[in-house]
Design a protein around this motif. Structure first.
Motif, short mmCIF file in Angstrom:
data_model
loop_
_atom_site.label_atom_id
_atom_site.label_comp_id
_atom_site.label_asym_id
_atom_site.label_seq_id
_atom_site.Cartn_x
_atom_site.Cartn_y
_atom_site.Cartn_z
N GLY A 157 3.23 3.86 -4.12
CA GLY A 157 3.68 3.11 -2.97
C GLY A 157 2.71 2.78 -1.83
N ALA A 158 2.11 4.07 -1.49
CA ALA A 158 1.05 3.80 -0.60
C ALA A 158 -0.05 3.06 -1.01
N ALA A 159 -0.48 3.14 -2.09
CA ALA A 159 -1.46 2.19 -2.68
C ALA A 159 -0.99 0.77 -2.65
N GLY A 160 0.21 0.44 -2.99
CA GLY A 160 0.74 -0.75 -3.12
C GLY A 160 1.08 -1.42 -1.63
N ILE A 161 1.29 -0.55 -0.72
CA ILE A 161 1.24 -0.99 0.77
C ILE A 161 -0.08 -1.42 1.06
N ALA B 140 -4.02 -5.84 1.94
CA ALA B 140 -5.53 -6.61 1.46
C ALA B 140 -5.37 -7.74 0.97
N SER B 141 -4.27 -8.02 0.06
CA SER B 141 -4.00 -9.50 -0.43
C SER B 141 -3.80 -10.52 0.63
N ARG B 142 -3.49 -10.33 1.66
CA ARG B 142 -3.06 -11.38 2.75
C ARG B 142 -4.27 -12.31 2.97
N TYR C 217 5.82 -16.02 5.59
CA TYR C 217 6.86 -15.49 6.54
C TYR C 217 7.23 -14.06 6.65
N GLN C 218 7.27 -13.33 5.27
CA GLN C 218 7.16 -12.03 5.30
C GLN C 218 6.25 -11.25 6.02
N TYR C 219 5.01 -11.76 5.73
CA TYR C 219 3.99 -11.05 6.36
C TYR C 219 4.06 -11.23 8.20
#
Length: 379
Positions: free
Chosen positions: A199-203, A208-210, A220-222
């Protein structure tokens, strides 16, 4: 208790089942719903027809549904578990293909005159499926890698379909509920440590993908995450909702401004005041005392639910009660954290209090399933 059970054997079955119901839970559920009616009446400026009356009608139907479900033996619901789970997945797929789009999301399915949000019954169907799975699986196999993979698939299938709507909040609640059920069923802690690390890596990957072509979340979620991290950055734009919600919370003080005297809701400063931010309206009108009273009601519901789960000697019934309790807790905990600025705004309603047909009806049906497990437990 043994003497009481012996005497009840001479009582007709229907009446005996009514006596066996967990009445404290029913009374607490009614109290929470009544608090919702009161706030919906206030938010509408004293107009009962806007939100309170439709909610009362749904409540009446939902209560009848709850009692009907409670009277049906829990083993019948157990036999229908697979059908319920597959039907929930079919409804979620139906949303993707034919769903109604509203407020930028495709979350509703129109079946003639009825409009439902399939993500709500999907949560309960998943709870039933996991309970049936762990009831069938021998305890010594619970932590075997293959047998851990199966419930992960059962959880991620509905969560993934809900996430695509997009409905990040409900998808997270499904995963949280499933994870707690796996923990209660006895899955080894090392798996959860792995999930936390992943989960930490996913966060990290989400941030990073933004701005890339492969970003994981919608824009809108960002923006919701930005608002959570710094609400004052854009007080009239993305941060408007949480800033107004915070003002409503703080302005109530100890005892509140008084019933129907909340300025934030009455003057329409507070967004989604009848759904996501209804707790802020209550806090403004009834203050810290009113807010804590509502929280105590939720805590008492959890106490009686967990007591019922721990005292039930049937594994399927105990896991169903635990799953429904977890889903209920996650709903009100996430909503309260969200409206207090302790978590990003993810569009999660306050259970039994917020306005909404699907959420209220499914929650009451879920409590009916919980009551069925309680009434028909081994004695």
């Amino acid at each position: 208790m043994t003497y009481l059970n012996y005497n009840l054997k001479s009582v007709p079955t229907g009446i005996r089942k009514l006596l066996y119901l967990n009445w404290p839970i029913i009374l607490l559920v009614v109290a929470l719903c009544c608090a919702g009616f009161l706030m919906l009446y206030s938010i509408a400026g004293g107009n009962i027809e806007t939100w309170a009356e439709p909610q009362m009608k749904r409540f009446a139907i939902g209560m009848v549904l709850m009692f009907v479900i409670a009277m049906v033996p829990i083993w019948i619901w157990k036999n229908l578990t697979v059908i319920a789970y597959l039907a929930a997945l079919a409804l979620l797929l139906g949303v993707e293909l034919f769903g109604h789009i509203g407020m930028g999301a495709q979350r509703w399915l129109e079946l003639g005159p009825i409009r439902i949000q399939p993500s709500e019954p999907a949560k309960i169907a998943m709870v039933m499926m996991l309970a049936a799975y762990y009831d069938w699986l021998p305890p010594k196999k619970v932590s075997h890698p293959f047998w851990v993979l199966v419930p992960l698939v059962l959880i991620l299938l509905p969560a993934g379909l809900v996430f695509l709507q997009p409905n990040l909040g409900t998808a997270m609640l499904i995963i949280m509920t499933g994870g707690v059920m796996m923990w209660v069923a006895g899955v080894h802690w090392a798996y959860f440590a792995t999930v936390v690390g992943s989960g930490a890596a996913g966060i990290w990957a989400i941030f990073a993908s933004r701005g890339t072509s492969w970003q994981f979340l919608h824009d809108y979620q960002y923006r919701r995450i930005d608002t959570f991290l710094n609400p004052s950055h854009d007080p009239l734009g993305a941060g408007y909702n949480i800033n107004q919600a915070t003002i409503a919370l703080g302005s109530g003080g100890l005892t509140g401004r008084g019933f129907m005297q909340g300025t934030q809701s009455r003057l329409n400063f507070l967004p989604e005041k009848q759904t996501d931010f209804i707790f802020n309206t209550l806090a403004e009108e009834f203050g810290f005392i009113g807010s804590m009273t509502l929280l105590v009601l939720y805590g008492l519901v959890m106490f009686f639910c967990l007591s019922s789960a721990l005292s039930n000697r049937d594994r399927y019934s105990s896991l169903v009660i635990m799953g429904i309790s977890t889903s209920f807790f996650a709903l009100f905990a996430v909503n309260m954290m969200m409206v207090m600025g302790l978590a990003p705004v993810v569009g999660v309603p306050l259970p039994l209090v917020s306005y909404g047909g699907s959420q209220l009806m499914v929650m009451l049906a879920a409590f009916g399933l919980l009551q069925s497990a309680h009434v028909h437990r081994p004695r």
